[in-house]
Design an enzyme around this catalytic site. Sequence first.
Site, PDB file in Angstrom:
ATOM      1  N   SER A 181      -5.666  -1.317  -5.569  1.00 50.88           N
ATOM      2  CA  SER A 181      -4.098   0.122  -5.946  1.00 50.88           C
ATOM      3  C   SER A 181      -3.731  -0.760  -7.248  1.00 50.88           C
ATOM      4  O   SER A 181      -3.318   0.058  -8.628  1.00 50.88           O
ATOM      5  CB  SER A 181      -3.178  -0.100  -4.965  1.00 50.88           C
ATOM      6  OG  SER A 181      -4.037   0.913  -3.624  1.00 50.88           O
TER       7      SER A 181
ATOM      8  N   HIS B  76       3.079  12.023   0.225  1.00 53.82           N
ATOM      9  CA  HIS B  76       3.938  11.994  -0.776  1.00 53.82           C
ATOM     10  C   HIS B  76       5.311  13.367  -1.344  1.00 53.82           C
ATOM     11  O   HIS B  76       6.216  13.584  -2.197  1.00 53.82           O
ATOM     12  CB  HIS B  76       3.965  11.144  -1.835  1.00 53.82           C
ATOM     13  CG  HIS B  76       3.111  10.075  -1.438  1.00 53.82           C
ATOM     14  ND1 HIS B  76       1.928   9.367  -1.065  1.00 53.82           N
ATOM     15  CD2 HIS B  76       4.180   8.927  -1.102  1.00 53.82           C
ATOM     16  CE1 HIS B  76       1.751   8.067  -0.679  1.00 53.82           C
ATOM     17  NE2 HIS B  76       3.512   7.672  -1.227  1.00 53.82           N
TER      18      HIS B  76
ATOM     19  N   CYS C  86       0.206   6.507  -4.657  1.00 58.99           N
ATOM     20  CA  CYS C  86      -0.104   7.790  -4.107  1.00 58.99           C
ATOM     21  C   CYS C  86      -1.648   7.930  -4.327  1.00 58.99           C
ATOM     22  O   CYS C  86      -1.436   8.312  -5.087  1.00 58.99           O
ATOM     23  CB  CYS C  86       0.110   9.157  -4.330  1.00 58.99           C
ATOM     24  SG  CYS C  86      -0.071  10.457  -3.688  1.00 58.99           S
TER      25      CYS C  86
END
Lengths: 365, 171, 364, 635
Positions: free
Chosen positions: D337, D380, D393
């Site tokens: 991420s 989310h 997310c």
Amino acid sequence: MEIFLNRYRNLTVLLVVLVAQLLLLAFQVKSNGDVRLIRVWAVTGVMPLARVVEAVRANTTGFFSEYLVLLDVKEENKRLKSSLGSLKMENQFLKTELATADRARALAAFQSRSPSRTIAARIIGTGTGANSKVVFLDRGSNAGVGKGMAVVTPDGIVGKVISSYPSASQVILITDPTFAAGVISQKSRVHGTLKGQGHSICLIEYIQNEEQVAVGEWFYTSGDDRVFPKGLPVGQVKIARSGKMFFKEVFLVPSGLQQGLEEVLVVLEGVHQTIPDSPETPQTLHLLPAPPPDPNAAGQHGVLSGNLSTDADQMLEKYKRTGAAQGHVFGQAGNKPPNFNLPPDSGSVQPPDGKAAVPANPPLR
Amino acid sequence: MTESGDWLLRPRRKHQYRLRPVALLLVAVAAILFQIYVPLFFHYLSYLEMPLLVTVYFSLMRREPVAGVLIGSSIGLVQDSLSHNPIGMFGIVKTLVGYFAASVSQRFDVQNTGIRFLLGFFFFFFHQFFYWVLANALLGQTLGFDALQTLVFGLLNATVAVPLFHVLDKL
Amino acid sequence: MAHYRSIRDLDWPLMLITLSLCALGILQIYSATHDTVWKDAWWKQMLFVSVGLLLLWFVSSIDYHTLLGQVPLFYGVSVVLLLTVLLVGTKVFGSRRWIPLFAGFHFQVSEFVKLVIILLVARYLTELKSDHLETRDFLKIGGLVALPMALVIKQPDLGTALSYLPIVAVGIFLVGLSWRQVLLIGFLALVLPVTAYQFVLQDYQKARLVSFLNPELDPRGSGYQVIQSQIAVGSGGMWGLGVTRGTQTQLRFLPVPHTDFIFATFGEEHGFVGVVVALGLYFLLLMQIVQNAQAAPDRAGMFICMGVAGLLLFHLLVNVGMVVGRMPITGIPLPLMSAGGSSTLSVFLMLGLVNNVRLRRFVN
Amino acid sequence: MPVKLIRTDHDQEERVKLILRDDTKFASVKIAFFQYLSVAVFLFLVSGFWQLQVQNQEYYIDRAARNRIRSQPILAPRGKILDRDSRVIVDNHSSFSLILARENLKTEHLKSICEGLDIDCDDLRERLRRFDRTRAKYESIVIKDELTPGELAFVEAHRGQDTFPEMELIHAQRRLYPRNGFASHVIGYTGEVSDPELNTTEFARFRQGDIIGKAGIERQYNDILMGVDGQRRVIVDNRGRVHKVIDKKEASSGRNLNLTIDLDLQAVAELAMENRRGAVIALDPRSGEILAMVSRPSYDPNKFAGRIRSKDWNEIRDNPDNPLLNRAIQAQLAPGSTFKPFIAMAALDSGAIDDSFTVHCGGGASFYGRYFKCHAAKGHGSVDLHKGIVHSCDVFFYNLGNRTSIDKIAQWAETAGFGQRTGIDLPGEVEGIVPSTRWKIRNYRQKWYAGETISVAIGQGALTVTPLQLAHATGGLAMGGVWYRPHLVRDPSHQTPPRRVKIDLAHAASVIDGLYGVVNEGGTAARSRLPGIEFCGKTGSAQRVSNEFMKAHRQKNPLTEEDFKDNAWFVGFAPRQDPEIVVVALYESGEHGPEAAPIVRDVIKSYFDKKSRTTPATVVAAVPLRQQPFPPPQR
């Protein structure tokens, strides 16, 4: 042949005598042999006379009336002399220990060590030759003086016995270029090696440039050399500067040689260890046991055993202690971020400023 | 020329110097004692080479090269024994001094004060120089030779030599 | 006959030259070994020279005719001793040459056999019925010399064995040969070395010969000595590097600097000038011996002197030639200069023979 | 005539006559011939000497000199390595060894020597016996290394003629590295140059036995650190024993080297990585200076300082964790991420989305027939760019990736410096992989599948980066498109002009805003908040079994439980505007991105603590604010 001998008698005798002495020299130089017998004869022949002269001088000048008085009661003299020497050294030892370490530890250390047994001796002659740094003492192997023993005065160390004859012994002074002894500085407990230079100032070698040595600082014997008991004064630093490569150049004025040498103490000490006799070396060498470890000493071990360090190691150590003081585990999430500006040993987590007083962060997710 | 020749030969005939062996021994020991003891109190007197002066005196007076050699070597060896050096250094140098002193004594009036002064000076210089040579050649030491200092001490020794020889004459 | 005259009648020029060479040799031995394990070699050599002088005097006082008469005895003893060496000798560097004596001294028989060969040749050639050499005689003397030679080669010590040859050669040359004999010798000279190389020579001897031809082939191995010797001599230059200053010698690049290669160290430390002086002395020595041969009272004396001269010339040629790389390495010593008891004594004995002849030159 | 003749068996008279034949004249010509022969022999010999000594004297003098003169190096001490405040990181120390000259060793001295130096005497005797069998007498034996000052004093006091003249000291200089592998990968180590190395161009100029830098800074700046060895020429004998020193040229020591490393930060980073695998890099994005660099596991360079023992070497080399690998510049791993900010930038810049783009996250989404999960199983909900970054997310970024083509992503990644060497002054940096259609065709001869882009969008797939690249890229992004070349040496000459790329500062601001939220607005790294410091960052966790690097390195060893754990990443910088420091932490097998965040937090905290310590607050306030590269976030 006869005619030849007559005509060249002088020259022949000269050559024979010269060649004989050359051979003698060659024997000593090449094979490290010592012609001890000749020396013993000369010393036992000459030294009693020197002793008589010294006694006469001491008598007439009256400089040492105490010594004279004690001469009358010989046994008493011996006993008192050695106890006086012991006391002086004890005194000196206590002074230095108390000056540097805390009282209790010094006393404990002193108790664990037996005081040195010494014998008083007089210097009765110097070695011949103008730049000799050798003296003769009036005590020899009959009085228990042996090769390798330390010679000191309460003011400082003097030298060590290099050969002992029945009634006299030969001592090289600490200013002799072949002399070396282990020393330690008073303040920072830096170990070094004292070396004679042939003149009145000695050099201390093997002190790292990084170490702190101040002019005027006292040096004491470290006991490393197994000759001098630990804790005897050596002298005061006169010059201390950084050397070219690694080691400082520290010059020191020996304190033991300052007020003209007349009487000295030979350290006999019961803990001297003797090396078994061997046919080649009839003289025994006296070695002291290793000195007790000094808790303050730095750099006593090699790098791999972990006493030499760079700034990096110290930095790591500092942060480790800072973290430990605050209960902070590095790299682990905690509610309170560490404060690296707190002194490492404060043990306090009191916030020094308002930052840490900010309320804890909200929990994750 | 005859006069000078006579001058050269005169002392040889006139004074046949005899020294009792006991006196010789005592004087030699005294000289060595002086050298090991006095510098304890007067350091600069360590440059006064009493054993050398005694060697020179006896060799000059005995006029016998063999005697000179024996006196020189004995005194030198004792001196060596009391030093930290290998035995033989002073021995060799003093042997040579004794030999040469005895040899030249046959040519000079050894009673003459001026000549005594010169010989004292010369032999001190010779002694120091030769010792230096030996130390360099045999022991591999690299000492400096301070000629000026040696000159000064030579003069000192020569100055002492004159009255000393005079006193020894009386023995 | 032969009046034994006083010591004054010895060949003093010869003695002077001999002693000068010995002195040079001792100096050189000292210089080459003063800080090695052989550092007492020089006084040993002095001892040998002194003993040699005594032997010289002793030998010169016995009439050489008496000695010639005893040749068969000497010969027999020599052969027996050589056999003994092969059986009980001390082995050094892979060869048995020495019989151990008292106090660490060793006795090299093959050196003394030289004397016997000299006397043998002298006597044999003197006893010839005719004035020239019959082939039978030739073969006979060849056989007589070949036996001890073979025994010495077996030790193995090729150099010393070869040194017996010039004695015979000089003798035969003086007597004279016929053409046929010359041809025979020529043939043998061609065939023998080849067969010797094939069958007799040891590997190390072959290596020495090869390295003589091209020393740079194996500079660390068998060529080492030749190269180091040449470097030593060459770096000496005109005036030499001075006593105990020779770098090759003092730093021990030269092997056995006090025996076989003493002339290399001499050349290094004394230079070309020293070499010429030393060789000049040797030349005078030879000429003095030759002159004694000419003045000899009879053939036997002449043969003895010439035998000695021939032997010495051979030694010089081979040893000094080896030092400058012009001869193969055959460990034979340089007479009078190399350290070594047996060789020194044997040379003095030979010179004693020469003096012996000289002392009796006024016969008749 | 009283001739004493031997008894002969027969014909005595004849023999006597023969023996006494005195016609020696017959041979006079031949004797003369012998004389001429002698002359010839002597001339032959003299000519030999003439040729050697007079004609070729020079040649042989030279040969003799080469025989006996050897040059011995006097080793120059290497320069010290210092940190940015000139604190010593790498020092030299001198060490003494005691040797015994066996030539004049007296065995009865051994006991005293052993006693004085605390050596096992029987052991030494045994060693001496072994030595006697195999070595020449003049070779000395080292009996103790690393003498302490006390032992030195003992040796000095007793080595005189009067006691134990066989004792000799030799002096050597050794490199003194920090203990426990502190910064070992940055510093590297030195060692004796090896034979294979001598054949490479880099090391060709060295000689056998030279001590050279073999890794890290020691290697990169070897020429500066090394100094010039002196030499002394000595006379040796045929066995190489030194007899005399002819002349001597002193060595000139190497120059000291100031690194950009800050020991304070380095120490904190080291402590934070203790007992973990991974790497930490801290750099100043305003100059590219590396403030700290840690790679774990590490090794102790002190073991290399002398001659490394083969046991130690094998232990280091065969360690499956590969301690010699500098993970900061040599680990090529999926960034996870932490790559999302660059995806966002690519999407924004390429116009694939705008600020108002919103996605609903229900815990996963299907693309091209395959279901991709979000890390939050519950989802989310409605996610915009800010929330997408703050909560990381995945579904939001799947969509971003899907809308942005792989080549746009690759273009932006390359702009940020991925897929190429950053040019740091350390040897052995690797490039990493930025996949693109061209890359796929070149390497696999296959076309790019759109589904692969979905993986790349969350920093997985074929994408690999090094921690340094990530720090470098994030720093440049935070600076608003200014990338300085990372470097380790504090020297103006190493400052290269930055690479400036025109990027849309508003886009950058909104991404950075999201990064601020990750730490400060209850995002994935909320527990690592630093009150009073505008600390921005991004967590990441990346699968490791799938990537190229691990495949290559793990084939020989079976995969373990550890290997299936995700790598935790965190990249952080502070402050939000005008970032002064970027820190990347890679915590291998750390499972969750937030695990790496405290590492970064500690380093950043130490940076600001140090700053407040060294710079009075008033001075800080007095410094005028720099021109802001992008507008303040609109919150």
